[in-house]
Scaffold this active site. Structure first.
Site, PDB file in Angstrom:
ATOM      1  N   ASP A  11       0.887  -1.156  -0.011  1.00  0.00           N
ATOM      2  CA  ASP A  11      -0.091   0.106   0.163  1.00  0.00           C
ATOM      3  C   ASP A  11       0.740   1.306   0.092  1.00  0.00           C
ATOM      4  O   ASP A  11       0.681   2.170  -0.963  1.00  0.00           O
ATOM      5  CB  ASP A  11      -0.890   0.186   1.109  1.00  0.00           C
ATOM      6  CG  ASP A  11      -0.166  -0.243   2.528  1.00  0.00           C
ATOM      7  OD1 ASP A  11       0.988  -0.340   2.758  1.00  0.00           O
ATOM      8  OD2 ASP A  11      -0.950  -0.058   3.517  1.00  0.00           O
ATOM      9  N   ILE A  12       1.833   1.358   0.889  1.00  0.00           N
ATOM     10  CA  ILE A  12       2.582   2.344   0.971  1.00  0.00           C
ATOM     11  C   ILE A  12       3.896   2.058   1.599  1.00  0.00           C
ATOM     12  O   ILE A  12       4.152   1.384   2.571  1.00  0.00           O
ATOM     13  CB  ILE A  12       2.017   3.466   1.848  1.00  0.00           C
ATOM     14  CG1 ILE A  12       2.642   4.754   2.101  1.00  0.00           C
ATOM     15  CG2 ILE A  12       1.707   3.035   3.393  1.00  0.00           C
ATOM     16  CD1 ILE A  12       1.904   5.868   2.728  1.00  0.00           C
ATOM     17  N   THR A  52       8.833   4.246   6.060  1.00  0.00           N
ATOM     18  CA  THR A  52      10.245   4.076   6.555  1.00  0.00           C
ATOM     19  C   THR A  52      10.801   2.978   5.694  1.00  0.00           C
ATOM     20  O   THR A  52      12.297   3.042   5.474  1.00  0.00           O
ATOM     21  CB  THR A  52      10.223   3.626   7.863  1.00  0.00           C
ATOM     22  OG1 THR A  52       9.806   2.305   8.285  1.00  0.00           O
ATOM     23  CG2 THR A  52       9.774   4.575   8.892  1.00  0.00           C
ATOM     24  N   LEU A  98      10.984  -0.050   6.330  1.00  0.00           N
ATOM     25  CA  LEU A  98      11.165  -1.317   7.345  1.00  0.00           C
ATOM     26  C   LEU A  98      10.308  -2.691   6.978  1.00  0.00           C
ATOM     27  O   LEU A  98      10.896  -3.660   6.723  1.00  0.00           O
ATOM     28  CB  LEU A  98      10.532  -0.859   8.899  1.00  0.00           C
ATOM     29  CG  LEU A  98      10.999  -1.711  10.001  1.00  0.00           C
ATOM     30  CD1 LEU A  98      12.601  -1.884  10.222  1.00  0.00           C
ATOM     31  CD2 LEU A  98      10.261  -1.321  11.046  1.00  0.00           C
ATOM     32  N   THR A  99       9.224  -2.331   6.633  1.00  0.00           N
ATOM     33  CA  THR A  99       8.159  -3.407   6.243  1.00  0.00           C
ATOM     34  C   THR A  99       8.801  -4.081   5.088  1.00  0.00           C
ATOM     35  O   THR A  99       9.122  -5.463   5.056  1.00  0.00           O
ATOM     36  CB  THR A  99       6.724  -3.045   6.198  1.00  0.00           C
ATOM     37  OG1 THR A  99       6.330  -2.470   7.047  1.00  0.00           O
ATOM     38  CG2 THR A  99       5.860  -4.228   5.841  1.00  0.00           C
ATOM     39  N   LYS A 152       5.977   7.518   0.255  1.00  0.00           N
ATOM     40  CA  LYS A 152       6.155   8.797   1.074  1.00  0.00           C
ATOM     41  C   LYS A 152       7.193   9.518   1.198  1.00  0.00           C
ATOM     42  O   LYS A 152       8.348   8.852   1.131  1.00  0.00           O
ATOM     43  CB  LYS A 152       5.631   8.512   2.701  1.00  0.00           C
ATOM     44  CG  LYS A 152       4.901   9.438   3.370  1.00  0.00           C
ATOM     45  CD  LYS A 152       4.320   9.150   4.768  1.00  0.00           C
ATOM     46  CE  LYS A 152       3.103   8.460   5.129  1.00  0.00           C
ATOM     47  NZ  LYS A 152       2.816   8.400   6.388  1.00  0.00           N
ATOM     48  N   ASP A 164      -5.324   2.637   6.525  1.00  0.00           N
ATOM     49  CA  ASP A 164      -6.460   2.612   7.895  1.00  0.00           C
ATOM     50  C   ASP A 164      -5.572   3.625   8.712  1.00  0.00           C
ATOM     51  O   ASP A 164      -4.633   3.937   8.798  1.00  0.00           O
ATOM     52  CB  ASP A 164      -6.535   1.319   8.398  1.00  0.00           C
ATOM     53  CG  ASP A 164      -5.287   1.025   9.269  1.00  0.00           C
ATOM     54  OD1 ASP A 164      -4.211   0.796   8.612  1.00  0.00           O
ATOM     55  OD2 ASP A 164      -5.432   0.439  10.451  1.00  0.00           O
ATOM     56  N   ARG A 202     -10.623   2.048   5.812  1.00  0.00           N
ATOM     57  CA  ARG A 202     -10.136   1.265   4.676  1.00  0.00           C
ATOM     58  C   ARG A 202     -10.675   1.383   3.363  1.00  0.00           C
ATOM     59  O   ARG A 202     -10.562   1.317   2.206  1.00  0.00           O
ATOM     60  CB  ARG A 202      -9.717  -0.133   5.037  1.00  0.00           C
ATOM     61  CG  ARG A 202      -8.503  -0.307   5.986  1.00  0.00           C
ATOM     62  CD  ARG A 202      -8.094  -1.821   5.901  1.00  0.00           C
ATOM     63  NE  ARG A 202      -7.509  -2.267   7.335  1.00  0.00           N
ATOM     64  CZ  ARG A 202      -6.313  -2.178   7.470  1.00  0.00           C
ATOM     65  NH1 ARG A 202      -5.529  -1.535   6.313  1.00  0.00           N
ATOM     66  NH2 ARG A 202      -5.548  -2.344   8.671  1.00  0.00           N
TER      67      ARG A 202
HETATM   68  P1  IMP Z   1       7.040   1.311   6.719  1.00  0.00           P
HETATM   69  O1  IMP Z   1       7.561  -0.169   7.207  1.00  0.00           O
HETATM   70  O2  IMP Z   1       7.391   2.243   7.415  1.00  0.00           O
HETATM   71  O3  IMP Z   1       7.640   1.524   5.180  1.00  0.00           O
HETATM   72  O4  IMP Z   1       5.332   1.352   6.731  1.00  0.00           O
HETATM   73  C1  IMP Z   1       4.647   0.535   5.844  1.00  0.00           C
HETATM   74  C2  IMP Z   1       3.650   0.297   6.565  1.00  0.00           C
HETATM   75  O5  IMP Z   1       2.846   1.437   7.678  1.00  0.00           O
HETATM   76  C3  IMP Z   1       2.418   0.313   5.420  1.00  0.00           C
HETATM   77  O6  IMP Z   1       2.210  -0.890   4.647  1.00  0.00           O
HETATM   78  C4  IMP Z   1       1.184   0.758   6.192  1.00  0.00           C
HETATM   79  O7  IMP Z   1       0.447  -0.154   6.631  1.00  0.00           O
HETATM   80  C5  IMP Z   1       1.467   1.704   7.165  1.00  0.00           C
HETATM   81  N1  IMP Z   1       1.565   3.202   7.040  1.00  0.00           N
HETATM   82  C6  IMP Z   1       2.608   4.170   6.776  1.00  0.00           C
HETATM   83  N2  IMP Z   1       2.169   5.227   6.786  1.00  0.00           N
HETATM   84  C7  IMP Z   1       0.772   5.195   6.630  1.00  0.00           C
HETATM   85  C8  IMP Z   1      -0.136   6.278   6.543  1.00  0.00           C
HETATM   86  O8  IMP Z   1       0.007   7.234   6.142  1.00  0.00           O
HETATM   87  N3  IMP Z   1      -1.533   5.822   6.664  1.00  0.00           N
HETATM   88  C9  IMP Z   1      -1.937   4.588   6.819  1.00  0.00           C
HETATM   89  N4  IMP Z   1      -0.888   3.575   6.884  1.00  0.00           N
HETATM   90  C10 IMP Z   1       0.523   3.870   6.992  1.00  0.00           C
END
Ligand code: IMP
Length: 185
Positions: free
Chosen positions: A108-109, A112, A114-115, A139, A169, A175
Site C-alpha cells: 500500500d505505502i 520508513t 522497514l516492512t 511517502k 487505515d 480502509r
Molecule cells: P514502513 O514499514 O514504515 O514503510 O510502513 C509501512 C506500513 O505502515 C504500510 O504498509 C502501512 O500499513 C503503514 N503506514 C505507513 N504510513 C501510513 C499512512 O500514512 N497511513 C496509513 N498507514 C500507513
C-alpha cells in the site's frame, strides 16, 4: 472524485484533503497494469499482496492485469495508531511455493521501508528468481531507512502526511473509502 477536489461531506470529519482521487487511481492502475503486462509477459508472476493495506490496490491492479498471474496474501503488522512500533511480523509466506518464481510484492505505502526490508529478507530465503515491488504510495519522508530495497513501480509519490482510504487505515478504520485523503488527527 478528483485529486485536490473537495472532501465529500460524509468524510469531512475524517479527512482534510483529497490527496489522490479515485479517477486518478483508476487511470494510474490501468497504466501500471499495461507496464506490468509487458515487463512480465510469459513469466506468470506471483503477486504477493501485503494485507491489509494493499487489498484494494491489489484487487484493482489484478483485474486490470491482462497476463496470467498468481496471487498470494501475506500479513505484515508494523503499525499501531500513527506511529511505527519498529517491529514487523510477517505471516503467510510459509505455505507459498516461490522457488524459481518471479515475485512482485504489492504494497500500500512505503514509509520508513522497514516492512519492505523484512519482506525482501524472507523472499530471498524462499528462492524467488526475481523480486520486485509495486507500491500504491511512496511517502516523501526523512525517516526512510538506509539500505531499503528500491520500489520498482510507484503509483503516486505523496508528501509526509498520514493518509487513509483505498485500503489504508487509522487503527483499522477508513480502509473502505475509495480514494486517498489526508487524515484529520
Ligand atoms: P514502513 O514499514 O514504515 O514503510 O510502513 C509501512 C506500513 O505502515 C504500510 O504498509 C502501512 O500499513 C503503514 N503506514 C505507513 N504510513 C501510513 C499512512 O500514512 N497511513 C496509513 N498507514 C500507513
Amino acid at each position: 472524485m478528483e485529486t485536490g477536489g473537495p472532501v465529500p461531506p460524509q468524510w469531512q470529519d475524517i479527512m482534510s484533503d483529497v490527496l489522490v482521487g479515485s479517477t486518478h487511481i483508476s487511470a494510474r492502475n490501468a497504466e501500471l497494469a499495461a507496464t506490468l503486462a509487458s515487463d512480465y509477459a510469459g513469466l506468470n508472476p506471483v503477486l504477493i499482496v501485503v494485507l491489509k493495506g494493499a487489498f484494494m490496490f491489489a484487487t484493482d491492479l489484478s483485474r486490470a492485469l491482462s497476463i496470467p498471474h498468481e496471487l498470494e496474501f501475506i500479513r505484515a503488522s508494523s503499525y499501531s495508531g500513527t506511529g511505527s512500533t519498529g517491529t514487523v511480523v510477517i505471516h503467510g509466506l510459509e505455505h507459498a511455493k516461490l522457488a524459481g518464481r518471479h515475485v512482485l510484492v504489492v504494497e500500500d505505502i512505503v514509509d520508513t521501508g522497514l516492512t519492505l526490508s523484512h519482506i525482501y529478507a524472507r523472499l530471498k530465503d524462499a528462492g524467488a528468481k526475481s523480486v520486485k515491488c509495486i507500491a500504491l504510495l511512496e511517502k516523501d519522508t526523512a525517516l526512510r531507512l538506509k539500505e531499503v530495497p528500491s520500489v520498482d513501480y510507484i503509483a503516486f509519490r505523496i508528501p509526509d502526511k498520514f493518509v487513509v482510504g483505498y485500503g489504508l487505515d487509522f487503527d483499522q478504520r477508513w480502509r473502505h473509502i475509495p480514494f486517498v485523503g489526508v487524515y484529520k488527527k
